[in-house]
Design a protein around this motif. Structure first.
Motif, PDB file in Angstrom:
ATOM      1  N   LEU A  11       0.810  -1.216   0.000  1.00  0.00           N
ATOM      2  CA  LEU A  11       0.000   0.000   0.000  1.00  0.00           C
ATOM      3  C   LEU A  11       0.845   1.270   0.000  1.00  0.00           C
ATOM      4  CD1 LEU A  11      -2.799  -1.010   2.530  1.00  0.00           C
ATOM      5  CD2 LEU A  11      -2.996  -0.801   0.059  1.00  0.00           C
ATOM      6  N   GLY A  12       2.154   1.138  -0.001  1.00  0.00           N
ATOM      7  CA  GLY A  12       2.999   2.322   0.034  1.00  0.00           C
ATOM      8  C   GLY A  12       2.810   3.117   1.307  1.00  0.00           C
ATOM      9  N   ALA A  13       2.579   2.439   2.427  1.00  0.00           N
ATOM     10  CA  ALA A  13       2.310   3.108   3.699  1.00  0.00           C
ATOM     11  C   ALA A  13       3.607   3.317   4.464  1.00  0.00           C
ATOM     12  CB  ALA A  13       1.326   2.292   4.528  1.00  0.00           C
ATOM     13  N   GLU A  14       3.645   4.406   5.224  1.00  0.00           N
ATOM     14  CA  GLU A  14       4.789   4.690   6.071  1.00  0.00           C
ATOM     15  C   GLU A  14       4.748   3.860   7.349  1.00  0.00           C
ATOM     16  OE1 GLU A  14       8.292   6.923   7.199  1.00  0.00           O
ATOM     17  OE2 GLU A  14       7.239   6.664   5.302  1.00  0.00           O
ATOM     18  N   ALA A  15       3.543   3.626   7.859  1.00  0.00           N
ATOM     19  CA  ALA A  15       3.382   2.876   9.106  1.00  0.00           C
ATOM     20  C   ALA A  15       2.080   2.078   9.043  1.00  0.00           C
ATOM     21  CB  ALA A  15       3.369   3.806  10.317  1.00  0.00           C
ATOM     22  N   PRO A  30       2.520   9.644   4.667  1.00  0.00           N
ATOM     23  CA  PRO A  30       2.913  11.045   4.868  1.00  0.00           C
ATOM     24  C   PRO A  30       1.856  11.977   4.300  1.00  0.00           C
ATOM     25  CG  PRO A  30       4.724   9.747   3.972  1.00  0.00           C
ATOM     26  CD  PRO A  30       3.506   8.900   3.879  1.00  0.00           C
ATOM     27  N   PRO A  31       1.853  13.250   4.685  1.00  0.00           N
ATOM     28  CA  PRO A  31       0.865  14.203   4.152  1.00  0.00           C
ATOM     29  C   PRO A  31       0.995  14.341   2.644  1.00  0.00           C
ATOM     30  CG  PRO A  31       2.602  15.332   5.391  1.00  0.00           C
ATOM     31  CD  PRO A  31       2.751  13.874   5.661  1.00  0.00           C
ATOM     32  N   GLY A  32      -0.152  14.566   2.000  1.00  0.00           N
ATOM     33  CA  GLY A  32      -0.170  14.726   0.546  1.00  0.00           C
ATOM     34  C   GLY A  32      -0.332  13.438  -0.224  1.00  0.00           C
ATOM     35  N   ARG A  33      -0.439  12.303   0.465  1.00  0.00           N
ATOM     36  CA  ARG A  33      -0.633  11.026  -0.226  1.00  0.00           C
ATOM     37  C   ARG A  33      -1.865  10.332   0.350  1.00  0.00           C
ATOM     38  NH1 ARG A  33       4.298   7.427   0.471  1.00  0.00           N
ATOM     39  NH2 ARG A  33       3.001   6.108  -0.836  1.00  0.00           N
ATOM     40  N   PRO A  34      -3.046  10.869   0.070  1.00  0.00           N
ATOM     41  CA  PRO A  34      -4.271  10.325   0.686  1.00  0.00           C
ATOM     42  C   PRO A  34      -4.606   8.946   0.136  1.00  0.00           C
ATOM     43  CG  PRO A  34      -4.822  11.973  -0.956  1.00  0.00           C
ATOM     44  CD  PRO A  34      -3.331  12.007  -0.833  1.00  0.00           C
ATOM     45  N   PHE A  35      -5.324   8.169   0.940  1.00  0.00           N
ATOM     46  CA  PHE A  35      -5.843   6.887   0.500  1.00  0.00           C
ATOM     47  C   PHE A  35      -7.136   7.109  -0.284  1.00  0.00           C
ATOM     48  CE2 PHE A  35      -3.224   5.819   4.134  1.00  0.00           C
ATOM     49  CZ  PHE A  35      -2.581   4.672   3.713  1.00  0.00           C
ATOM     50  N   VAL A  36      -7.424   6.197  -1.216  1.00  0.00           N
ATOM     51  CA  VAL A  36      -8.652   6.272  -2.012  1.00  0.00           C
ATOM     52  C   VAL A  36      -9.481   5.019  -1.740  1.00  0.00           C
ATOM     53  CG1 VAL A  36      -7.582   7.695  -3.788  1.00  0.00           C
ATOM     54  CG2 VAL A  36      -7.482   5.208  -3.988  1.00  0.00           C
ATOM     55  N   GLY A  37     -10.668   4.993  -2.347  1.00  0.00           N
ATOM     56  CA  GLY A  37     -11.558   3.869  -2.114  1.00  0.00           C
ATOM     57  C   GLY A  37     -10.954   2.541  -2.516  1.00  0.00           C
ATOM     58  N   ALA A  38     -10.164   2.532  -3.613  1.00  0.00           N
ATOM     59  CA  ALA A  38      -9.547   1.269  -4.043  1.00  0.00           C
ATOM     60  C   ALA A  38      -8.566   0.772  -2.981  1.00  0.00           C
ATOM     61  CB  ALA A  38      -8.828   1.468  -5.376  1.00  0.00           C
ATOM     62  N   ASP A  39      -7.835   1.704  -2.344  1.00  0.00           N
ATOM     63  CA  ASP A  39      -6.927   1.305  -1.264  1.00  0.00           C
ATOM     64  C   ASP A  39      -7.706   0.700  -0.106  1.00  0.00           C
ATOM     65  OD1 ASP A  39      -4.674   2.238  -2.613  1.00  0.00           O
ATOM     66  OD2 ASP A  39      -4.940   4.264  -1.843  1.00  0.00           O
ATOM     67  N   LEU A  40      -8.839   1.309   0.211  1.00  0.00           N
ATOM     68  CA  LEU A  40      -9.644   0.819   1.317  1.00  0.00           C
ATOM     69  C   LEU A  40     -10.199  -0.574   1.009  1.00  0.00           C
ATOM     70  CD1 LEU A  40     -10.277   2.074   4.038  1.00  0.00           C
ATOM     71  CD2 LEU A  40     -12.480   2.800   3.141  1.00  0.00           C
ATOM     72  N   ARG A  41     -10.585  -0.788  -0.248  1.00  0.00           N
ATOM     73  CA  ARG A  41     -11.091  -2.105  -0.644  1.00  0.00           C
ATOM     74  C   ARG A  41      -9.997  -3.166  -0.515  1.00  0.00           C
ATOM     75  NH1 ARG A  41     -12.345  -0.821  -5.399  1.00  0.00           N
ATOM     76  NH2 ARG A  41     -10.532  -1.665  -6.475  1.00  0.00           N
ATOM     77  N   LEU A  42      -8.808  -2.837  -0.993  1.00  0.00           N
ATOM     78  CA  LEU A  42      -7.695  -3.786  -0.875  1.00  0.00           C
ATOM     79  C   LEU A  42      -7.344  -4.017   0.588  1.00  0.00           C
ATOM     80  CD1 LEU A  42      -5.437  -5.492  -2.099  1.00  0.00           C
ATOM     81  CD2 LEU A  42      -4.064  -3.412  -2.291  1.00  0.00           C
ATOM     82  N   LEU A  43      -7.386  -2.949   1.381  1.00  0.00           N
ATOM     83  CA  LEU A  43      -7.073  -3.077   2.803  1.00  0.00           C
ATOM     84  C   LEU A  43      -8.059  -4.020   3.488  1.00  0.00           C
ATOM     85  CD1 LEU A  43      -5.263  -2.144   5.117  1.00  0.00           C
ATOM     86  CD2 LEU A  43      -6.812  -0.219   5.466  1.00  0.00           C
ATOM     87  N   GLY A  44      -9.348  -3.937   3.109  1.00  0.00           N
ATOM     88  CA  GLY A  44     -10.336  -4.843   3.682  1.00  0.00           C
ATOM     89  C   GLY A  44     -10.045  -6.294   3.348  1.00  0.00           C
TER      90      GLY A  44
END
Length: 836
Positions: A293-297, A385-399
């Motif tokens: 997901l390209g997440a920092e944490a 980090p700031p400026g890289r918001p998550f979108v609905g597709a990210d939330l679907r994959l996260l689920g």
């Protein structure tokens, strides 16, 4: 025909006399140009002369004209018609030009081309724009993302001389995607969207805007403006807008397809990761999830108890300070919100709070709940980090990934439970093997106490043995934490407040689930020392005989020891009791055998040394009497005769051999003489130095270049020893080491403290750099009368071995032929000393 030669000034004067655009080129660069050519290009003389003339041609025509130029210079050009090409003007228009070329001779330069340009006419602006947009439409085919489509479209419109921007609808107004200021007449944009056609706006300072619907969305228009933009451009711009809209749709579909394919690959990869034979740790899975997901944490919150609050149980990407800040979920990403909605994205307020809490490091978040059987089991949170918001597709994959995480957690829980059951079974088997295989009570009790802690999941286990004569319970073993201390504990059987004494007197288990509720119990020394909260005492009995008591406690919290728990503990204690009774019986039997064997060995040893002593006394008496006569005779001969030559040599040989025979008799008597060791604490460095000093005197005056070095570690204590015997043993070994180095070298003596087996010992190493001992002779060097020296008696190392053994020590030998020999003494650090 001879070509006329021109100077540069004459050539400039010549072409200025013509009204047509003309210039002279040499080597592809403009040498001189007339005012008409400069006016056609709309450039100054400094911007033209000295530059490549192909720079002023439309890029599409440059390759063709470059080939013609090369062919003309090589003389292979066959085309006779003047070439036509398009030249861009500063105002964005295009001029169609035909050129006629002839060669002239220029002084100081050589042959050059005189080019006469004939302007055929300026192309219509609409046609120029149409051509540019057609070229841009072809480039849109290769764009694979929405951003790429918009970038190519804007570059094409700019190249066509138009100012453009993509506008996104925001209620009744429009906002520019590129951050520029939006146009004021948003109503025209709404009209263009509703009517599906270009809508031209009013001109301001000669600049006319037009709103172009993209045809595929009702939330975005293409805004274009240009000086003199008229409805005649409408069809071209409308067609281009539809092409852009179609390209955006294709890019969006392609993005969705690629995103779906990537998600499938990501989920498959995560599933394979979870399905490993050895399930990965939650931290490993969170690291993989952060990478996908390209997440920092990434943070996992779960309750410690079924009804407890969520706490941070696993995380990646946080240092110690941030881990404290994010120990509980923040704001709208809290458990109540996530559990209610299933999954959430951070809003502006939450992102602001996250920025403040993390010092600007993190500013965008998303969270999903972890559920099992319809019940919430935790919370999974990802942060960027700031400026890289998550979108609905990210939330679907996260689920989807959260479901895999639940599978992983369940797998680890089941494996943990299975491993616990297997460990309990193994502990029972190990306990059974140990208690039936070993005959040492101490070993049985240590293993039993450690096994009971693991088997019963208690904090500590203590075992006390019954001393019938003193009517007390003595601490015999404990789990590893308190093992040394508990061996000093003594509890009277008559102590009315002792749980252990009560269990021993009543011969039944005694349980106290909460020690704080029993008056006076918290003040008892052992309860206070171990900070116990619950306690269970079980008697150890065998054939109605009390052997001891087992105590188990829980220092974490009060605990109710149920019937199943007590039954398991009693069964285990019964096995321990039986093992202790058997071990005591075997210990008594083996003690008798050991005493008998020791007595027999001592008797044999005494008889052997007695016989050898008698023999030695006889030999010494029978040999030393003649030796005395020989010594006197040799001394008399030396006084009576002036021995020279062979006579002197024979007297020396007789004297040396008599001395050797006398030493051999002395060594034999020394070896067979009974030794009464006197053990006193001795200073190890002083003993070693005395031995080195005496050994040094043995080879003084010889040609051997041998150095004796000693090294003693600082923590070596005073050691009980018979100083005379140990000094004799060291001297014998040192003399052997010196004699083993005829070429010289270093004899290194090192002393240090070490643990050998289960005992602390003094280790002394004597290492030489001599020739070593042949491998086949190493096992014989300690045998009496075995020697490889012409002058040796074979008793030196035998005496060394005997002197070490009477100290209850060990003597070891390591030798490498050609590289030296090391003798190792190991003497006990603690043993009874002799009376002063």
């Amino acid at each position: 025909m001879r070509t006329k030669r021109y100077s540069e000034a004459g050539l400039r004067e010549l072409i200025e006399s013509f009204g047509n655009p003309m210039y002279v080129a040499h080597g592809g660069r403009v040498l001189v140009a007339n005012e008409a050519y400069l006016e056609m290009l709309g450039r100054s003389r400094e911007q033209v002369e000295g530059q490549l003339f192909l720079e002023f041609v439309r890029p599409e025509d440059r390759a063709r004209l470059e080939v013609r130029q090369r062919q003309r210079e090589e003389g292979t050009l066959t085309e006779v018609d003047p070439p036509r090409y398009l030249m861009p003007r500063p105002d964005g228009g295009l001029l169609e030009v035909a050129s006629h070329v002839r060669f002239v001779e220029v002084e100081g330069v050589g042959p050059a081309m005189l080019i006469n340009c004939l302007v055929l006419g300026q192309r219509p602006a609409e046609l120029v724009v149409a051509e540019r947009l057609v070229e841009t439409s072809a480039e849109l085919v290769a764009a694979r993302s929405e951003d790429a489509v918009r970038r190519v479209a804007l570059e094409g419109l700019t190249h066509a001389g138009l100012t453009a921007s993509f506008l996104v609808r925001d209620g009744e107004r429009f906002l520019a995607r590129d951050g520029a200021l939006p146009p004021e007449d948003g109503a025209l944009g709404l009209r263009a969207l509703s009517e599906g056609r270009p809508v031209f706006g009013p001109s301001r300072d000669g600049v006319t805007p037009v709103y172009l619907p993209l045809g595929t969305t009702l939330s975005e228009v293409l805004w274009v403006s240009k000086v003199g933009l008229s409805p005649s451009y409408g069809s071209v711009l409308a067609l281009f807008a539809k092409v852009v809209g179609a390209a955006l749709t294709d890019a969006r579909l392609l993005t969705d397809v690629e995103r779906g394919r990537w998600e499938m690959v990501a989920v498959a990869e995560a599933a394979r990761f979870v399905a490993q034979p050895e399930p990965p740790s939650p931290e490993d899975f969170l690291s993989r999830l952060a990478s996908l997901l390209g997440a920092e944490a990434v943070l996992l919150y779960a309750p410690q108890t079924p009804e407890g609050e969520l706490v941070l149980t696993a995380q990646v990407g946080l240092d110690g300070e941030l881990r404290q800040v994010l120990a509980a979920p923040l704001g709208g990403l809290s458990p109540a919100v996530v559990v209610a909605r299933g999954a959430v994205l951070s809003n502006e307020a939450e992102e602001h709070a996250l920025l403040e809490a993390t010092g600007g490091r993190l500013g965008c978040g998303a969270a999903v709940r972890l559920a099992h059987g319809g019940h919430a089991r935790g919370l999974l949170q990802v942060l960027r980090p700031p400026g890289r918001p998550f979108v609905g597709a990210d939330l679907r994959l996260l689920g989807t990934l959260s479901e895999l995480l639940m599978t992983l957690l369940d797998q680890r829980r089941l494996r943990t439970e299975s491993a616990r059951q297997l460990a309990d079974t193994r502990l029972l088997l190990d306990l059974a093997r140990t208690t039936t295989a070993t005959l040492e009570v101490a070993s049985i009790l240590d293993v039993a106490s450690d096994s009971l802690v693991k088997l019963l999941d208690v904090s500590n286990c203590f075992i006390l043995l019954h001393d019938e004569q003193a009517r007390v319970l003595r601490g015999a073993a404990a789990s590893a934490t308190h093992r040394d201390f508990f061996r000093t504990v003594v509890i009277s059987l008559d102590d009315p407040g002792s749980v252990a004494a009560r269990a021993a007197r009543e011969r039944r288990p005694v349980s106290i689930p909460d020690l704080s509720k029993v008056e006076g119990m918290e003040n008892r020394g052992l309860v206070r020392r171990f900070e116990e909260k619950a306690l269970l005492a079980l008697p150890l009995t065998s054939r109605e005989e009390l052997i001891g008591v087992v105590l188990v406690d829980d220092t974490r919290q009060p605990r109710n020891f149920d019937a199943a728990f007590v039954e398991l503990a009693e069964a285990t204690c019964g096995q321990i009791s039986l093992a202790i009774a058997n071990a005591r019986l075997y210990e008594s039997l083996w003690a008798s055998y050991a005493e008998l064997a020791a007595a027999r060995a001592e008797m044999v040893q005494r008889e052997r040394f007695s016989a050898l002593g008698d023999l030695s006394a006889i030999v010494a008496h029978e040999v030393r009497n003649p030796l005395g006569v020989i010594f006197n005779a040799v001394a008399s001969l030396r006084r009576l005769l002036k021995a020279e030559g062979d006579a002197a040599m024979l007297l020396d040989i007789l004297s040396e051999e008599s001395d050797r025979l006398n030493r051999m008799v002395g060594d034999l008597l020394d070896y067979t003489r009974p030794r009464e060791t006197i053990l006193q604490p001795e200073d190890v460095p002083q003993v070693l130095q005395d031995a080195l000093d005496f050994a040094s005197t043995q080879h003084q005056g010889s040609s051997l270049r041998v150095t004796l070095a000693v090294e003693v570690e600082e923590d070596v204590p005073r050691v009980p020893m018979d100083r005379r015997l140990i000094r004799q043993a060291l001297v014998n070994v040192l003399v052997n080491a010196i004699q083993a180095m005829p070429q010289g070298g270093v004899v290194q003596v090192r002393a240090r403290r070490e643990t050998h087996g289960i005992k602390d010992v003094l280790r002394i190493d004597v290492a030489d750099q001599g020739c070593g001992i042949p491998t086949e002779l190493v096992h014989r060097v300690f045998e009496p009368f075995f020697t490889t020296k012409a002058q040796g008696t074979g008793l030196g190392l035998a005496v060394v071995k005997r002197n070490v053994e009477v100290h209850h020590g060990e003597l070891a030998l390591e030798s490498k032929p050609g590289r030296g020999t090391t003798f190792t003494f190991r003497l006990p650090l603690t043993q009874p000393t002799s009376p002063p």
